[in-house]
Design a protein around this motif. Structure first.
Motif, PDB file in Angstrom:
ATOM      1  N   THR A   1       0.850  -1.203   0.000  1.00 41.95           N
ATOM      2  CA  THR A   1       0.000   0.000   0.000  1.00 41.95           C
ATOM      3  C   THR A   1       0.885   1.252   0.000  1.00 41.95           C
ATOM      4  OG1 THR A   1      -1.640  -1.217   1.257  1.00 41.95           O
ATOM      5  CG2 THR A   1      -1.859   1.181   1.247  1.00 41.95           C
ATOM      6  N   GLU A   2       1.956   1.186   0.812  1.00 43.11           N
ATOM      7  CA  GLU A   2       2.879   2.332   0.851  1.00 43.11           C
ATOM      8  C   GLU A   2       3.671   2.436  -0.458  1.00 43.11           C
ATOM      9  OE1 GLU A   2       3.810   2.415   5.651  1.00 43.11           O
ATOM     10  OE2 GLU A   2       4.921   1.030   4.369  1.00 43.11           O
ATOM     11  N   VAL A   3       3.946   1.293  -1.082  1.00 34.69           N
ATOM     12  CA  VAL A   3       4.634   1.328  -2.386  1.00 34.69           C
ATOM     13  C   VAL A   3       3.739   2.017  -3.418  1.00 34.69           C
ATOM     14  CG1 VAL A   3       5.579  -0.057  -4.283  1.00 34.69           C
ATOM     15  CG2 VAL A   3       6.023  -0.737  -1.909  1.00 34.69           C
ATOM     16  N   ALA A   4       2.434   1.711  -3.372  1.00 38.55           N
ATOM     17  CA  ALA A   4       1.503   2.342  -4.318  1.00 38.55           C
ATOM     18  C   ALA A   4       1.456   3.856  -4.096  1.00 38.55           C
ATOM     19  CB  ALA A   4       0.107   1.731  -4.169  1.00 38.55           C
ATOM     20  N   GLU A   5       1.521   4.284  -2.836  1.00 37.93           N
ATOM     21  CA  GLU A   5       1.559   5.735  -2.541  1.00 37.93           C
ATOM     22  C   GLU A   5       2.841   6.351  -3.099  1.00 37.93           C
ATOM     23  OE1 GLU A   5      -0.773   5.281   1.753  1.00 37.93           O
ATOM     24  OE2 GLU A   5       1.273   6.088   1.712  1.00 37.93           O
ATOM     25  N   LEU A   6       3.944   5.612  -2.929  1.00 36.27           N
ATOM     26  CA  LEU A   6       5.232   6.098  -3.447  1.00 36.27           C
ATOM     27  C   LEU A   6       5.192   6.214  -4.967  1.00 36.27           C
ATOM     28  CD1 LEU A   6       8.228   6.824  -3.021  1.00 36.27           C
ATOM     29  CD2 LEU A   6       8.735   4.359  -3.076  1.00 36.27           C
ATOM     30  N   ARG A   7       4.583   5.237  -5.607  1.00 35.40           N
ATOM     31  CA  ARG A   7       4.428   5.274  -7.067  1.00 35.40           C
ATOM     32  C   ARG A   7       3.688   6.551  -7.482  1.00 35.40           C
ATOM     33  NH1 ARG A   7       0.508   6.100 -10.661  1.00 35.40           N
ATOM     34  NH2 ARG A   7       1.046   5.263 -12.699  1.00 35.40           N
ATOM     35  N   ASP A   8       2.626   6.881  -6.774  1.00 36.54           N
ATOM     36  CA  ASP A   8       1.859   8.074  -7.133  1.00 36.54           C
ATOM     37  C   ASP A   8       2.678   9.347  -6.902  1.00 36.54           C
ATOM     38  OD1 ASP A   8      -0.185   6.406  -7.838  1.00 36.54           O
ATOM     39  OD2 ASP A   8      -1.388   6.763  -6.035  1.00 36.54           O
ATOM     40  N   LEU A   9       3.424   9.384  -5.798  1.00 37.77           N
ATOM     41  CA  LEU A   9       4.276  10.561  -5.528  1.00 37.77           C
ATOM     42  C   LEU A   9       5.290  10.745  -6.651  1.00 37.77           C
ATOM     43  CD1 LEU A   9       5.032  10.112  -1.705  1.00 37.77           C
ATOM     44  CD2 LEU A   9       3.728  11.984  -2.734  1.00 37.77           C
TER      45      LEU A   9
END
Lengths: 199, 188
Positions: free
Chosen positions: A144-152
């Motif tokens: 989930t945090e990786v997906a947030e990082l991807r968006d950033l």
């Protein structure tokens, strides 16, 4: 993700970071991060390193400054980042909005026999990045945090640093072209157009 | 103090003109990114670039960062220059394999220590090793020891780097820069 304490798998992380990559520009540090980025799909907008250890983040900085409208993602390893950790001070000062650095931290020098790096003894790369003025800096432990990082990384609203804790697994090598002239020329042609071949 | 200011005002021709000349040469070469670890010999050139809104001056923690940064600049279509002292050349050697093997231009302007008139013995090993180390890794080296030839040497090096996609270093000798003598300063 049944076990929240399980370490992430590096190729899952990289596949998610590069999902729907559009015109994202990617620098891959030498060793396993190069193979991970290549396993996600060879692409002219990748610049995968076969050497120049310690240089990935600064290549990202020079590229981000030269191409302020494009988003630049550096994917590298903990050993590679630690070799030139002073780069984080330089990048913290310059603070390009369009640069994200994702360190795949397996706490090991993976190519040379899985010897421990300083992060295995608790050296806090994300803390160093924060102390260098990179305000969006975090340790990432879940997809989930990786997906947030991807968006950033894709949004490019501020210099971002992430220390992604991954499993120290040794995977099959997936190699991009090794010749530096091929990698350089196709990257420049993709980013700058055919004009790049003439000057 | 006033007397010193007066003597400077009366003798402006005694200020070296080559830093301003190479600023113009580098502007004409299309330099947009300036990566540097400062050296006294580069201070005037650095001030010119800092006052220039078209160039980005990036202060490095170690010189090899600049080699990598300017490779990134080239990938993104911008030209840059790396300003460093000869001692910093030693910090760059492995990173120089990047422009060498990728056929990328790199322009390095190196102010020498451990050269003509040096007083500090600790500067000698890297100063004397500067040219052979650069040549060993594959960088083309042009040294200049006369002030009136500095600008044309930098111009030729910039043309060579950016037209033939090669790393090129200009070494500006201590005959041009003047040798420091801290022992004299200590006696004053």
């Amino acid at each position: 993700m049944s076990n929240p304490n399980a370490l992430l798998h590096r190729r899952d992380v990289v596949n998610e970071l590069l999902r729907d990559r559009a015109d994202l520009l990617v620098i891959a540090g030498l060793g396993a991060p190069n193979w991970d980025v290549s396993a996600a799909g060879d692409h002219p907008n990748n610049f995968p390193l076969w050497g120049a250890m310690g240089g990935a983040s600064m290549i990202g900085l020079g590229l981000a400054l030269a191409q302020p409208k494009r988003k630049v993602l550096v994917i590298t390893g903990d050993g590679e980042m630690l070799m030139n950790v002073g780069s984080l001070a330089t990048i913290g000062v310059e603070a390009p909005k369009n640069l994200t650095i994702a360190v795949l931290d397996n706490e090991r020098f993976g190519e040379t026999g899985m010897q421990k790096t300083p992060t295995a003894s608790g050296v806090d790369l994300a803390g160093i990045a924060t102390a260098c003025g990179i305000r969006t800096s975090r340790i990432v432990r879940t997809m989930t945090e990786v997906a947030e990082l991807r968006d950033l990384a894709h949004e490019g609203r501020g210099t971002t640093f992430a220390q992604v804790k991954i499993n120290p697994e040794a995977l099959v090598f997936v190699m991009p072209p090794a010749d530096g002239v091929i990698l350089t020329t196709r990257f420049r042609q993709s980013v700058l157009g055919d004009e790049a071949l003439f000057n | 103090m006033a007397e010193a200011a007066k003597s400077r005002a009366e003798a402006p021709e005694r200020l070296p003109t080559w830093p301003d000349e190479i600023y113009r040469v580098l502007k004409d070469a299309g330099i947009r990114q300036v990566a540097m670890v400062p050296d006294a010999g580069h201070s005037r050139l650095i001030r010119s670039f800092e006052a220039d809104p078209e160039t980005r001056v990036v202060t490095l923690t170690t010189e090899e960062e600049g080699v990598a940064m300017l490779a990134g600049a080239w990938l993104g279509g911008e030209r840059g220059v790396l300003l460093l002292q000869s001692s910093g050349v030693g910090n760059c050697i492995n990173m120089l394999s990047l422009p060498v093997i990728c056929h990328m231009p790199l322009l390095m302007i190196v102010t020498m220590r451990g050269d003509w008139g040096e007083f500090n013995p600790w500067q000698i090993p890297m100063g004397q090793g500067t040219r052979p180390s650069l040549e060993a890794i594959g960088v083309i080296v042009n040294k200049v020891d006369e002030p009136h030839l500095v600008a044309s040497t930098v111009q030729g090096a910039a043309n060579l780097a950016f037209n033939t996609w090669k790393p090129v270093a200009v070494l500006i000798g201590q005959r041009v820069l003047g040798a420091k003598n801290f022992k004299e300063l200590a006696r004053k």
